[in-house]
Write a protein that holds these residues in place. Structure first.
Motif, PDB file in Angstrom:
ATOM      1  N   UNK A 223      47.313  51.338  47.926  1.00 26.36           N
ATOM      2  CA  UNK A 223      46.466  52.156  47.055  1.00 26.36           C
ATOM      3  C   UNK A 223      45.413  51.329  46.329  1.00 26.36           C
ATOM      4  N   UNK A 224      45.753  50.113  45.919  1.00 26.61           N
ATOM      5  CA  UNK A 224      44.787  49.286  45.200  1.00 26.61           C
ATOM      6  C   UNK A 224      43.561  49.006  46.062  1.00 26.61           C
ATOM      7  N   UNK A 225      43.773  48.689  47.335  1.00 29.71           N
ATOM      8  CA  UNK A 225      42.650  48.418  48.224  1.00 29.71           C
ATOM      9  C   UNK A 225      41.852  49.685  48.508  1.00 29.71           C
ATOM     10  N   UNK A 226      42.573  50.814  48.619  1.00 30.27           N
ATOM     11  CA  UNK A 226      41.883  52.080  48.857  1.00 30.27           C
ATOM     12  C   UNK A 226      40.979  52.437  47.675  1.00 30.27           C
TER      13      UNK A 226
ATOM     14  N   UNK B 297      35.604  52.755  45.102  1.00 29.46           N
ATOM     15  CA  UNK B 297      34.720  52.423  43.976  1.00 29.46           C
ATOM     16  C   UNK B 297      33.440  51.724  44.447  1.00 29.46           C
ATOM     17  N   UNK B 298      33.581  50.791  45.380  1.00 31.40           N
ATOM     18  CA  UNK B 298      32.421  50.018  45.810  1.00 31.40           C
ATOM     19  C   UNK B 298      31.510  50.823  46.737  1.00 31.40           C
ATOM     20  N   UNK B 299      32.109  51.556  47.654  1.00 34.63           N
ATOM     21  CA  UNK B 299      31.327  52.261  48.674  1.00 34.63           C
ATOM     22  C   UNK B 299      30.822  53.621  48.219  1.00 34.63           C
ATOM     23  N   UNK B 300      31.587  54.286  47.350  1.00 35.86           N
ATOM     24  CA  UNK B 300      31.227  55.650  46.970  1.00 35.86           C
ATOM     25  C   UNK B 300      30.624  55.755  45.565  1.00 35.86           C
TER      26      UNK B 300
END
Length: 614
Positions: A507-510, A515-518
């Motif tokens: 979940x942390x990576x998701x 956050x970065x891409x969207x």
């Protein structure tokens, strides 16, 4: 040498020589002999005896101050002969008379209980303090009483300590490892699992429960006590609820740990006893089913109901119609009755006389019984009776098995005192929402009602009351909501570390990718795993990061309760960053994490209500 500078080996202060005569109970003057002085009664050791007396400190007289002639006997550096001092500092020899006509060398008689003699005066040239006055009889009684009270307090304190240690020795404990919490905090909400087993232990219990039972979880109540102590929720879990029991590490008698394999689609009551499962397995099963972390457990067998009700002198119950149950041997007339011992146990075991004769209706009867027991235990009739309190303490500690986190009698006392703060009208009894098991033609078990159960669990997770509690809870919610108000930073200025505690693995990576891409939060990074056990997602930030926190909360749908003012932590570049820790309530990136504002409507009762079982 004059009076001001006369050297004296013994510093005698007449004010310090009034001592208590044990024979008369009165204070009398006692001075060492000096010259021809003679004082009746026993004397204190003189300088020659190795004793010596204290003399008052020298005090200069104020300018112009005059002093009356003193009749205080004085040592003269060891010379024979005494005399008195006159106001000019000279010594009157033996045979001379002082201003008041007394002869030099005379000594005032000892004080009596009826007549008080003149107080001795200080020597000329010295500022005198008044001699210690004779204590009144009332003061002497007070002095002796104070000493006796102090001794009594020490004795009682010691006895109290020993009694507490005795009570602690009554309690059995089980190490449940990481299934529960290590300690107890007075400043936090807590969840206590109360387990009643069907194991036949104790004298006279042979007629109850399953013969040869290893001790299943027959009665189960998850007690949640709110952080502000304004309310509590007692959630009953049916023993016949179909659940998945997870793998369970259990401590063995030799100190080793054995992992007992979990099983799916079994009755909840098999989470204890079956295959050697301990209460920690039941705690893990509760968390598996509800998502609520259980901090501690208390377990008792049938005997506890008998001993606790007898200790308080019986518990009042009410039935809507007469009861004559052949299975439990319970016989009660319609209306109110007081039950204790065997009759109390029969009352909570009976199910064929109430409702549809099933376990769910028996749970309601047990909830009503517990509410009545709580009222009786907290009543003035119980609290004002030392004998009842001691009987209750003995019965409770002998009946209980607890986890090692609360095995101390002081910890149990603290927990009880915190629960006592909750008004009975705000202690809600309710049951996990269930449905008959659709897989059975003859209904014997139940399953979760997925339409209503999750909202009940979520309310407890988020410390929401099932009763109308306004003041403290509203103030806390207002403070939390205020954290979301104010200016917000641009997404590109938000610096955050993301950790995973209890969310789904990965979940942390998701969240980082989302956050970065969207959302354009480029100053974010995956910081790995946080310590396990966090139920609610949190965002900790320093005071100067409040604007960043409000922006991230808005992007992720975090409630004000998730924001935790605190401190920043350096990120991988050494720059200060906020810390976002994903808890068990986190679902997926983009899905808001919102706490409910109010509890759902449930079938409930409260501890202050008196209901008749029907």
């Amino acid at each position: 040498m004059d009076a001001q500078g006369r050297g004296r080996a013994d510093n005698i202060d007449p004010a310090d020589q009034w001592v208590l005569n044990p024979n008369t109970g009165e204070y009398e003057l006692r001075l060492p002999p000096s010259g021809t002085q003679s004082v009746p009664g026993p004397r204190k050791p003189s300088a020659q005896d190795g004793g010596g007396s204290r003399r008052r400190r020298r005090n200069d007289m104020a300018p112009g101050e005059t002093r009356e002639m003193s009749t205080v006997p004085a040592h003269d550096g060891g010379r024979e002969g005494g005399g008195t001092r006159t106001q000019d500092g000279t010594r009157a020899q033996d045979g001379g008379r002082t201003r008041d006509g007394s002869r030099a060398g005379d000594v005032p008689p000892p004080r009596s209980s009826r007549r008080r003699t003149a107080e001795p005066e200080t020597a000329p040239g010295r500022r005198g303090r008044r001699p210690v006055k004779k204590k009144s009889k009332a003061k002497k009684v007070l002095a002796w009483t104070a000493g006796g009270t102090a001794f009594a307090l020490v004795a009682v304190g010691t006895a109290g300590y020993l009694y507490l240690k005795h009570l602690e020795g009554n309690i059995s404990s089980t190490d449940v490892g990481d299934a529960g919490s290590k300690g107890f905090s007075k400043d936090e909400a807590f969840n206590l699992l109360i387990i009643g087993t069907d194991k036949r232990t104790g004298k006279g219990n042979g007629g109850y429960g399953d013969k040869g039972s290893v001790g299943h979880a027959d009665t189960n109540i998850l007690l949640h006590v709110s952080k502000d102590r304004t309310n509590a929720t007692a959630l009953s879990i049916p023993r016949d609820l179909i659940v998945n029991v997870p793998d369970c590490p259990t401590k063995q008698p030799d100190g080793t740990t054995k992992v007992i394999q979990g099983t799916d689609n079994v009755r909840f009551n098999t989470s204890l006893g079956q295959d050697g499962r301990d209460p920690g397995c039941t705690m893990r099963t509760v968390e598996e089913v509800t998502g609520i972390h259980v901090d501690h457990f208390m377990m008792a067998d049938f005997n506890a109901v008998k001993t606790l009700t007898s200790a308080v002198g019986g518990v009042e119950v009410c039935v809507a119609h007469p009861v004559d149950d052949k299975d439990s041997h319970l016989k009660l007339p319609a209306g109110k009755s007081v039950v204790e011992g065997e009759q109390a146990l029969a009352f909570v075991r009976t199910r064929h006389s109430f409702g549809n004769q099933g376990d769910l209706d028996r749970i309601k009867v047990q909830q009503q019984f517990l509410g009545s027991l709580m009222r009786k235990m907290s009543s003035s009739d119980t609290l004002s009776s030392p004998s009842k309190m001691m009987d209750l303490a003995e019965a409770a500690t002998k009946a209980l098995t607890v986890d090692t986190g609360i095995k101390s009698i002081n910890t149990l006392k603290d927990m009880a005192m915190e629960l006592k703060k909750v008004p009975p009208k705000n202690i809600t009894f309710t049951t996990v929402p269930v449905l008959d098991n659709p897989a059975e033609k003859v209904h014997a078990t139940v399953v979760l009602n997925q339409a209503t159960a999750p909202s009940v669990f979520q309310a407890i997770q988020n410390d929401v009351s099932f009763t109308d509690v306004k003041r403290k809870q509203k103030a806390a919610k207002d403070a939390q909501a205020a954290r979301l108000k104010g200016t917000r930073s641009a997404p590109g200025d938000v610096r955050v570390r993301v950790l995973n505690s209890e969310a789904v693995s990965g979940s942390a990576q998701a969240v980082l990718d989302w956050l970065q891409n969207n959302k354009g939060v480029l100053k974010s990074e995956n910081a790995g795993n946080a310590p396990a056990g966090l139920q609610k997602t949190t965002l900790e930030y320093a005071p100067d990061q409040a604007a960043q926190a409000r922006e991230l909360a808005a992007l992720m749908g975090l409630p004000g309760s998730a924001l935790k003012p605190g401190s920043s932590v350096p990120n991988s570049q050494g720059l200060p960053a906020m810390t976002l820790t994903l808890g068990k309530d986190f679902k997926e990136a983009g899905t808001p994490v919102a706490a409910p504002d109010k509890a759902p409507k449930v079938d409930k009762s409260t501890a202050d209500e008196v209901k008749c079982a029907s």
